[in-house]
Write a protein that holds these residues in place. Structure first.
Motif, PDB file in Angstrom:
ATOM      1  N   VAL A 357       0.839  -1.211   0.000  1.00  0.00           N
ATOM      2  CA  VAL A 357       0.000   0.000   0.000  1.00  0.00           C
ATOM      3  C   VAL A 357       0.868   1.252   0.000  1.00  0.00           C
ATOM      4  CG1 VAL A 357      -1.606   1.372   1.397  1.00  0.00           C
ATOM      5  CG2 VAL A 357      -2.042  -1.056   1.016  1.00  0.00           C
ATOM      6  N   VAL A 358       1.952   1.232   0.777  1.00  0.00           N
ATOM      7  CA  VAL A 358       2.865   2.380   0.814  1.00  0.00           C
ATOM      8  C   VAL A 358       3.451   2.636  -0.576  1.00  0.00           C
ATOM      9  CG1 VAL A 358       5.097   3.195   1.682  1.00  0.00           C
ATOM     10  CG2 VAL A 358       3.450   2.175   3.255  1.00  0.00           C
ATOM     11  N   ILE A 359       3.892   1.567  -1.243  1.00  0.00           N
ATOM     12  CA  ILE A 359       4.461   1.708  -2.593  1.00  0.00           C
ATOM     13  C   ILE A 359       3.427   2.306  -3.543  1.00  0.00           C
ATOM     14  CG2 ILE A 359       5.438   0.496  -4.583  1.00  0.00           C
ATOM     15  CD1 ILE A 359       6.482  -1.621  -2.626  1.00  0.00           C
ATOM     16  N   LEU A 360       2.227   1.757  -3.522  1.00  0.00           N
ATOM     17  CA  LEU A 360       1.178   2.212  -4.438  1.00  0.00           C
ATOM     18  C   LEU A 360       0.707   3.621  -4.095  1.00  0.00           C
ATOM     19  CD1 LEU A 360      -0.884  -1.100  -4.737  1.00  0.00           C
ATOM     20  CD2 LEU A 360       0.740  -0.143  -6.379  1.00  0.00           C
ATOM     21  N   PHE A 361       0.719   3.960  -2.814  1.00  0.00           N
ATOM     22  CA  PHE A 361       0.326   5.300  -2.369  1.00  0.00           C
ATOM     23  C   PHE A 361       1.298   6.342  -2.921  1.00  0.00           C
ATOM     24  CE2 PHE A 361       0.508   8.709   0.876  1.00  0.00           C
ATOM     25  CZ  PHE A 361      -0.827   9.102   0.880  1.00  0.00           C
ATOM     26  N   ILE A 362       2.583   6.077  -2.761  1.00  0.00           N
ATOM     27  CA  ILE A 362       3.607   7.005  -3.258  1.00  0.00           C
ATOM     28  C   ILE A 362       3.569   7.066  -4.777  1.00  0.00           C
ATOM     29  CG2 ILE A 362       6.092   7.463  -3.368  1.00  0.00           C
ATOM     30  CD1 ILE A 362       6.341   6.093  -0.630  1.00  0.00           C
ATOM     31  N   MET A 363       3.389   5.889  -5.418  1.00  0.00           N
ATOM     32  CA  MET A 363       3.357   5.838  -6.874  1.00  0.00           C
ATOM     33  C   MET A 363       2.161   6.600  -7.432  1.00  0.00           C
ATOM     34  SD  MET A 363       2.929   2.562  -9.428  1.00  0.00           S
ATOM     35  CE  MET A 363       1.183   2.426  -9.005  1.00  0.00           C
ATOM     36  N   GLY A 364       0.983   6.400  -6.839  1.00  0.00           N
ATOM     37  CA  GLY A 364      -0.222   7.052  -7.334  1.00  0.00           C
ATOM     38  C   GLY A 364      -0.093   8.557  -7.365  1.00  0.00           C
ATOM     39  N   PHE A 365       0.448   9.127  -6.295  1.00  0.00           N
ATOM     40  CA  PHE A 365       0.620  10.578  -6.246  1.00  0.00           C
ATOM     41  C   PHE A 365       1.723  11.038  -7.194  1.00  0.00           C
ATOM     42  CE2 PHE A 365      -1.801  10.140  -2.325  1.00  0.00           C
ATOM     43  CZ  PHE A 365      -2.604  11.270  -2.372  1.00  0.00           C
ATOM     44  N   ALA A 366       2.783  10.220  -7.331  1.00  0.00           N
ATOM     45  CA  ALA A 366       3.882  10.596  -8.236  1.00  0.00           C
ATOM     46  C   ALA A 366       3.403  10.668  -9.684  1.00  0.00           C
ATOM     47  CB  ALA A 366       5.033   9.611  -8.104  1.00  0.00           C
ATOM     48  N   LEU A 397      13.059   1.508   5.769  1.00  0.00           N
ATOM     49  CA  LEU A 397      13.462   0.832   4.540  1.00  0.00           C
ATOM     50  C   LEU A 397      12.314   0.766   3.535  1.00  0.00           C
ATOM     51  CD1 LEU A 397      15.536  -2.110   6.078  1.00  0.00           C
ATOM     52  CD2 LEU A 397      16.432  -0.180   4.767  1.00  0.00           C
ATOM     53  N   THR A 398      11.096   0.575   4.033  1.00  0.00           N
ATOM     54  CA  THR A 398       9.922   0.566   3.158  1.00  0.00           C
ATOM     55  C   THR A 398       9.790   1.881   2.416  1.00  0.00           C
ATOM     56  OG1 THR A 398       8.733  -0.956   4.641  1.00  0.00           O
ATOM     57  CG2 THR A 398       7.407   0.319   3.074  1.00  0.00           C
ATOM     58  N   LEU A 399       9.956   2.991   3.136  1.00  0.00           N
ATOM     59  CA  LEU A 399       9.851   4.315   2.512  1.00  0.00           C
ATOM     60  C   LEU A 399      10.972   4.556   1.505  1.00  0.00           C
ATOM     61  CD1 LEU A 399       8.866   6.472   5.634  1.00  0.00           C
ATOM     62  CD2 LEU A 399       7.364   5.655   3.810  1.00  0.00           C
ATOM     63  N   LEU A 400      12.192   4.175   1.869  1.00  0.00           N
ATOM     64  CA  LEU A 400      13.339   4.376   0.975  1.00  0.00           C
ATOM     65  C   LEU A 400      13.198   3.562  -0.306  1.00  0.00           C
ATOM     66  CD1 LEU A 400      16.229   4.313   3.592  1.00  0.00           C
ATOM     67  CD2 LEU A 400      15.596   6.265   2.169  1.00  0.00           C
ATOM     68  N   PHE A 401      12.867   2.286  -0.152  1.00  0.00           N
ATOM     69  CA  PHE A 401      12.735   1.417  -1.325  1.00  0.00           C
ATOM     70  C   PHE A 401      11.555   1.850  -2.194  1.00  0.00           C
ATOM     71  CE2 PHE A 401      14.684  -2.322   1.285  1.00  0.00           C
ATOM     72  CZ  PHE A 401      15.907  -1.687   1.263  1.00  0.00           C
ATOM     73  N   SER A 402      10.484   2.276  -1.542  1.00  0.00           N
ATOM     74  CA  SER A 402       9.311   2.725  -2.304  1.00  0.00           C
ATOM     75  C   SER A 402       9.632   3.992  -3.084  1.00  0.00           C
ATOM     76  CB  SER A 402       8.142   2.979  -1.354  1.00  0.00           C
ATOM     77  OG  SER A 402       7.788   1.815  -0.643  1.00  0.00           O
ATOM     78  N   TRP A 403      10.335   4.913  -2.451  1.00  0.00           N
ATOM     79  CA  TRP A 403      10.738   6.159  -3.109  1.00  0.00           C
ATOM     80  C   TRP A 403      11.563   5.850  -4.351  1.00  0.00           C
ATOM     81  CZ3 TRP A 403      12.220  11.003   0.197  1.00  0.00           C
ATOM     82  CH2 TRP A 403      12.426  12.109  -0.641  1.00  0.00           C
ATOM     83  N   GLY A 404      12.546   4.966  -4.194  1.00  0.00           N
ATOM     84  CA  GLY A 404      13.373   4.600  -5.331  1.00  0.00           C
ATOM     85  C   GLY A 404      12.592   3.904  -6.431  1.00  0.00           C
ATOM     86  N   ALA A 405      11.707   2.980  -6.036  1.00  0.00           N
ATOM     87  CA  ALA A 405      10.911   2.245  -7.018  1.00  0.00           C
ATOM     88  C   ALA A 405      10.037   3.179  -7.835  1.00  0.00           C
ATOM     89  CB  ALA A 405      10.049   1.199  -6.304  1.00  0.00           C
ATOM     90  N   VAL A 406       9.388   4.106  -7.160  1.00  0.00           N
ATOM     91  CA  VAL A 406       8.495   5.043  -7.844  1.00  0.00           C
ATOM     92  C   VAL A 406       9.290   5.986  -8.742  1.00  0.00           C
ATOM     93  CG1 VAL A 406       6.922   6.978  -7.473  1.00  0.00           C
ATOM     94  CG2 VAL A 406       6.681   4.893  -6.114  1.00  0.00           C
ATOM     95  N   THR A 407      10.478   6.387  -8.303  1.00  0.00           N
ATOM     96  CA  THR A 407      11.312   7.272  -9.109  1.00  0.00           C
ATOM     97  C   THR A 407      11.666   6.628 -10.449  1.00  0.00           C
ATOM     98  OG1 THR A 407      12.248   8.283  -7.116  1.00  0.00           O
ATOM     99  CG2 THR A 407      13.485   8.573  -9.152  1.00  0.00           C
ATOM    100  N   SER A 408      11.746   5.311 -10.476  1.00  0.00           N
ATOM    101  CA  SER A 408      12.129   4.623 -11.714  1.00  0.00           C
ATOM    102  C   SER A 408      11.086   4.771 -12.817  1.00  0.00           C
ATOM    103  CB  SER A 408      12.388   3.136 -11.441  1.00  0.00           C
ATOM    104  OG  SER A 408      11.180   2.453 -11.141  1.00  0.00           O
TER     105      SER A 408
END
Length: 454
Positions: A357-366, A397-408
């Motif tokens: 959910v954290v990954i998708l939350f950050i991705m959706g807004f990005a 780590l969840t936030l860091l990895f999610s940030w990087g994943a979404v940046t890609s």
């Protein structure tokens, strides 16, 4: 933007970052009030000059802040604290590019080109060389490493632009996972009150796993490129091999000593990775250039940073400051409780689901042009990870990895913009099309890896 405006913005931006470092060391209330005044002045000057998209986002956050203030317990002291809350992030963004002076004044690029030239016929070796080169230079130069390493790749005359884009993009993005010199790490560690050693080694291990996975994602393209190169002669670069080896060795010494001094300061004296990095960035390049009798070059590079680089970062810097205020007001509003109620009610017993959910939350807004800095600030200041069955370290780590994943895959990031311009490829191709498999791999790997530490 006129000449004097740029100078004023650069000076004020640098004064904010420098004053924060001094404040951390001396804890002066006068300096704290001065910081607040400088921040407000900086925002007043830059807001009218922002790009339309960034201006709209900043104004939206300010309007949301005003709305939340109606039902919150925030007073003036909280507001001033909020506007200063992302100063560690602001400072590291403003000051760490000074480390790039070590590269620009050291004649290291030509030496790196020579070494690259010697291995480019083996595409598999070339992949790892350029990956680690982007990693190493990324620590010093941030997105500037993409430009330099693209120049190094020109020697190899790669036919498939996707190989170039994927190596540069993903090697840089994975640096975000672990590097204490990056804004992402600074923000997460500061907001969660952690030290780099609390998460750094797990992040480094995950980075290596991801880079191996990325190698296999690129394997077919690398193999096809290798076939094309088998009958192509290498291109010589006119530089002595011994000289280039010495230069590369000197660069490794510079990188190693810089990191060692930073960790020494953090462990024994300052207990703040952000401040340690800033002090090293302020002093080390100046001392090194003086030793190498290149202080004139240092002065020119410093002026360029002050009057060109900092003003050009006004978009990001304004977002960081206002996002910090937004996060502070949000955690004192009723909306924080509503967000937590929703998350706990649906994912409280499922930490793996919460990670997704954290990954998708950050991705959706990005994907709608709201950068991770806003969403990560929101999550890191308002969510208690213990309620979701995970430690603070795993949440970081969840936030860091999610940030990087979404940046890609986010088309609006600086990484995608630079690569799109340099490769002359549409930005959606560079981000979404080329990196979709990589992003899906991360979504698969992140929960599995983090579950090992739950």
């Amino acid at each position: 933007m006129n000449y004097w405006y740029k100078k004023i913005i650069g000076i004020i931006g640098f004064l904010i970052a420098f004053s924060y470092v001094i404040y951390f060391l001396v804890k002066s209330e006068v300096l704290l009030h001065l910081l607040t005044v400088l921040i407000v002045l900086f925002l007043v000057l830059v807001l009218p000059q922002l790009e339309k998209r960034v201006l709209i986002l900043n104004l939206t956050m300010l309007l949301a802040i005003l709305y939340m203030l109606k039902d919150s317990s925030v007073n003036n002291s909280f507001l001033t604290m909020g506007i200063r809350s992302n100063l560690p992030l602001f400072s590291i963004i403003v000051i760490t590019p000074l480390l790039g002076i070590l590269i620009s004044t050291g004649d290291y690029i030509q030496a790196l080109k020579q070494k690259t030239n010697k291995i480019w016929n083996n595409m598999y070796l070339f992949y790892w060389w350029m990956t680690f080169s982007t990693h190493g230079l990324g620590v010093l130069l941030n997105v500037g490493s993409i430009t330099i390493n693209h120049q190094l790749m020109d020697v190899a005359n790669i036919h498939n632009k996707k190989i170039v884009g994927s190596i540069l993009n993903r090697a840089f993005i994975t640096t975000m996972f672990w590097s204490p010199y990056f804004a992402a790490m600074a923000l997460v560690l500061t907001n969660l009150n952690l030290q780099w050693t609390d998460v750094g080694w797990q992040a480094l291990l995950f980075t290596f796993i991801v880079l191996v996975g990325n190698f296999f994602i690129n394997y077919k393209d690398l193999k096809d490129e290798q076939t094309l190169k088998n009958n192509i002669l290498n291109t010589d670069i006119n530089i002595n091999d011994l000289e280039s080896s010495k230069k590369v060795g000197e660069l490794l010494f510079v990188l190693g000593s810089m990191v060692t001094i930073t960790f020494f300061l953090n462990s024994l004296f300052l207990h703040s990775m952000v401040i340690s990095i800033c002090i090293v960035a302020l002093i080390y390049p100046m001392v090194w250039c003086s030793i190498k009798q290149k202080f004139i070059l240092y002065k020119a590079a410093f002026k360029s940073h002050l009057f060109i680089v900092i003003p050009n970062m006004k978009q990001e810097l304004s977002l960081y400051l206002i996002a910090g205020l937004f996060g502070t007001v949000f955690i004192h509003s009723i909306w924080k409780d509503k967000l937590l109620e929703f998350l706990i009610g649906n994912f409280g017993d499922y930490p793996i689901a919460f990670i997704l959910v954290v990954i998708l939350f950050i991705m959706g807004f990005a994907l709608i042009s709201i950068p991770p800095i806003v969403t990560v600030t929101l999550l890191s200041t308002s969510v208690d990870p213990v309620l979701f069955g995970m430690s603070i370290e795993i949440f970081a780590l969840t936030l860091l990895f999610s940030w990087g994943a979404v940046t890609s895959i986010a088309p609006t990031t600086s990484v995608s913009s630079i690569l799109s311009a340099r490769l002359n490829i549409p930005i959606t191709t560079v981000s979404l099309k080329w990196n979709l498999k990589f992003f899906l791999m991360l979504i698969f790997l992140i929960p599995i890896y983090l579950s090992l530490f739950l």
